[in-house]
Design an enzyme around this catalytic site. Structure first.
Site, PDB file in Angstrom:
ATOM      1  CG  ASP A  10     -10.247  -0.288   5.221  1.00 21.00           C
ATOM      2  OD1 ASP A  10      -9.894  -0.856   4.127  1.00 21.00           O
ATOM      3  OD2 ASP A  10      -9.522  -0.448   6.174  1.00 21.00           O
ATOM      4  CD  GLN A  57      -3.471  -4.585   6.552  1.00 26.47           C
ATOM      5  OE1 GLN A  57      -3.708  -3.457   6.046  1.00 26.47           O
ATOM      6  NE2 GLN A  57      -4.004  -5.724   5.994  1.00 26.47           N
ATOM      7  CE  LYS A 114      -4.048  -2.059   2.271  1.00 24.80           C
ATOM      8  NZ  LYS A 114      -4.338  -2.702   3.574  1.00 24.80           N
TER       9      LYS A 114
END
Ligand code: GUN
Length: 297
Positions: free
Chosen positions: A121, A98, A54
């Protein structure tokens, strides 16, 4: 029929190129550089690989990447304090914590501490509610990836029968909402669904997101249907070693489908590209600028 292969790698490269163009324009015309903060707690090897990837791709499209690596025994209070700091930092437009988090941390509490406008997200309860009521939200990256590929292949999805196999909060449920938003007739199937083969056989669009290797055989697929395989499962090869397979039996399904995503090389490469697209969208919204076209739901 032999299916057209939907090339997720090429698709992702195209999304990243579009994001990079818009990022350059933001810098030139407004002096703004989008920033994505990724928080990793602990040393889960798979998470470390994702986070590195990422960060690399964020920088490649011209955005700022901020990585925060915290010890596995970090307290909830310390993690929440970091999120608070990122929420108020004007250089940070997107925040991703995460998952999975170590067991002593409450994932729902942590995710819902993120400013919903920075929740790239799309996991915050406010974004879930906004998506469910057809309002502007941040959309989870995996279902957004699937939607983009479906729109590119079909043009309009209006009136098509779609079956989503899997009812997770991260993929199945938001996927169903997005397909409904594009006027599909949507069925969410799961482990208790009666007569799953017949349910799938009716579908013009099949999205498989259950995490069970090759559970959907080709004879469940209607001739000409579009198959989006979200599964990424590692299985043992008879001759030794391992390989990645999806939730769909690619060999048999590709003889009946009109189009199909492979595993690997289908949905997988698209998810980080969509994370970058979401970060760009969040940055545009934060600055009262028009959203990038073709990169949102
Ligand atoms: N872990 C595996 N995939 C994801 C993802 O899409 N978002 C977050 N936050 N964690 C993950």
């Amino acid at each position: 029929m032999t299916a057209q292969i939907i090339d997720g790698k090429a698709f992702a490269a195209d999304v990243r190129a579009k994001v990079a163009t818009q990022v350059a324009r933001l810098k030139e015309e407004h002096g703004i550089t989008p920033g994505l903060a990724v928080v990793l707690v602990g040393e889960d090897p798979a998470s470390q690989v994702y986070v590195r990837s990422k960060g690399k791709q964020t920088v490649e499209v011209g955005m700022n990447s901020y990585e925060h690596r915290l010890d596995a025994d970090t307290s909830e209070a310390d993690l929440l304090a970091l999120i608070d700091q990122l929420n108020t930092d004007p250089a940070v437009h997107g925040i991703l914590v995460q998952l999975p988090l170590p067991g002593h941390l409450n994932e729902d509490l942590v995710i819902n501490a993120i400013d919903p406008a920075k929740d790239v997200d799309g996991f915050h309860i406010s974004n879930v509610g906004l998506l469910g009521t057809g309002q502007k939200s941040m959309v989870p990256c995996t279902p957004l990836s699937c939607l983009m590929m479906l729109r590119a292949h079909h043009g309009s999805l209006s009136g098509l029968d779609a079956v989503v196999i899997g009812r997770s909060n991260i993929v199945g449920k938001p996927m169903a909402q997005l397909l409904l938003g594009d006027s599909c007739t949507v069925t969410i199937a799961h482990s208790r669904t009666k007569n799953l083969p017949d349910v799938v056989r009716r579908a013009d669009i099949v999205v498989a997101a259950v995490g069970r290797p090759e559970m959907v055989p080709g004879d469940w697929i209607k001739e000409g249907a579009t198959v989006i395989d979200v599964g990424i499962n590692r299985i043992e090869k008879p001759e030794g070693g391992t390989r990645l397979v999806g939730d769909v039996d690619f060999a048999s399904a590709s003889l009946r489908a009109g189009a199909i995503t492979p595993v690997p090389g289908g949905v997988g490469p698209m998810t980080i590209a969509c994370l970058l697209a979401n970060t760009l969208t969040a940055c545009c919204r934060a600055n009262g600028l028009a959203e990038p076209e073709g990169l949102t739901a």
